[in-house]
Scaffold this active site. Sequence first.
Site, PDB file in Angstrom:
ATOM      1  N   ILE A 145       0.818  -1.217   0.000  1.00  0.00           N
ATOM      2  CA  ILE A 145       0.000   0.000   0.000  1.00  0.00           C
ATOM      3  C   ILE A 145       0.856   1.274   0.000  1.00  0.00           C
ATOM      4  O   ILE A 145       0.386   2.320  -0.430  1.00  0.00           O
ATOM      5  CB  ILE A 145      -1.002  -0.022   1.185  1.00  0.00           C
ATOM      6  CG1 ILE A 145      -2.218   0.868   0.899  1.00  0.00           C
ATOM      7  CG2 ILE A 145      -0.330   0.358   2.495  1.00  0.00           C
ATOM      8  CD1 ILE A 145      -3.377   0.662   1.853  1.00  0.00           C
ATOM      9  N   GLY A 191       4.039  -4.175  10.881  1.00  0.00           N
ATOM     10  CA  GLY A 191       3.024  -4.361   9.849  1.00  0.00           C
ATOM     11  C   GLY A 191       2.906  -3.160   8.927  1.00  0.00           C
ATOM     12  O   GLY A 191       3.882  -2.472   8.628  1.00  0.00           O
ATOM     13  N   ASP A 203       1.543  -0.327   9.447  1.00  0.00           N
ATOM     14  CA  ASP A 203       1.841   0.917  10.175  1.00  0.00           C
ATOM     15  C   ASP A 203       3.340   1.245  10.062  1.00  0.00           C
ATOM     16  O   ASP A 203       3.731   2.367   9.691  1.00  0.00           O
ATOM     17  CB  ASP A 203       1.428   0.703  11.649  1.00  0.00           C
ATOM     18  CG  ASP A 203       1.356   1.984  12.453  1.00  0.00           C
ATOM     19  OD1 ASP A 203       1.500   3.073  11.861  1.00  0.00           O
ATOM     20  OD2 ASP A 203       1.145   1.891  13.677  1.00  0.00           O
ATOM     21  N   SER A 233      -6.733  -4.974  10.887  1.00  0.00           N
ATOM     22  CA  SER A 233      -6.834  -5.948  12.002  1.00  0.00           C
ATOM     23  C   SER A 233      -6.459  -7.388  11.658  1.00  0.00           C
ATOM     24  O   SER A 233      -6.435  -8.227  12.559  1.00  0.00           O
ATOM     25  CB  SER A 233      -8.235  -5.964  12.642  1.00  0.00           C
ATOM     26  OG  SER A 233      -8.380  -4.898  13.552  1.00  0.00           O
ATOM     27  N   GLY A 286      -3.653  -8.677  10.695  1.00  0.00           N
ATOM     28  CA  GLY A 286      -2.264  -9.072  10.929  1.00  0.00           C
ATOM     29  C   GLY A 286      -2.037  -9.266  12.419  1.00  0.00           C
ATOM     30  O   GLY A 286      -2.572 -10.185  13.040  1.00  0.00           O
TER      31      GLY A 286
END
Length: 187
Positions: free
Chosen positions: A18, A39, A41, A128, A130
């Site tokens: 992404i 992840g 983030d 959510s 991961g």
Amino acid sequence: MNTFRIGRTSVSVFIGDITTWAGDIIVNAANSGLLGGEGVDGAIHQAGGPSIMEECMEIRKSKGGCPPGHAVITCAGKLRAKHVIHTVGPIWEGGGRREEETLADCYRNSLQLAVEVEARSIAFPNISTGIYGYPKGPACDVALKAVTTWLEEERPDLRLERIDFVCFSPENEQLYVEWLQRYAEER
Ligand code: AR6
């Protein structure tokens, strides 16, 4: 099927990273402290550079963070998007703690914020699924139900042209494609 149109908005499913997506808004699967993490983030903060975290820290100071299901917006730093919307998914605890409602809120509140900044395109990761452990099938169901229901409500002024789900795993991509296929057949 990896694209379906509702009104003037296309809902599409891709596989990829992404952080390389080009458009108006990238959604981040953040934590309530807006402190960054691993992840998607971690990938967004790493690719976008420190200005995103600086704005997250401002939001922490003024609002104390972002509760699960809510969404906040920052700049996108060096990313090829204009903004990042940080939303906080539920931690999966077996399904009896309103995880479904909270996850649906993540999608709805992110879309609402996108409308407020007059975005034309937005990309979602599989929030959510991961580190927060939400089972992928049920999470796909919640995400696509929330987004398609939101789009089906009458929105005469909607400027949003593109909603992309950027999946990281072939498993998630497959789930989303199959869901859209069923949705198209039943419509
Ligand atoms: N592009 C697209 N999707 C990705 C990428 C990427 N670059 N990287 C991972 N994913 P997760 P969560 C997928 O764990 O479950 C963080 O530490 C991944 O395969 O990123 O909501 C936060 O700070 C999965 O399908 O987010 C929180 O503490 C999906 O993104 C916590 O993790 C979400 O996985 C949030 O956990």
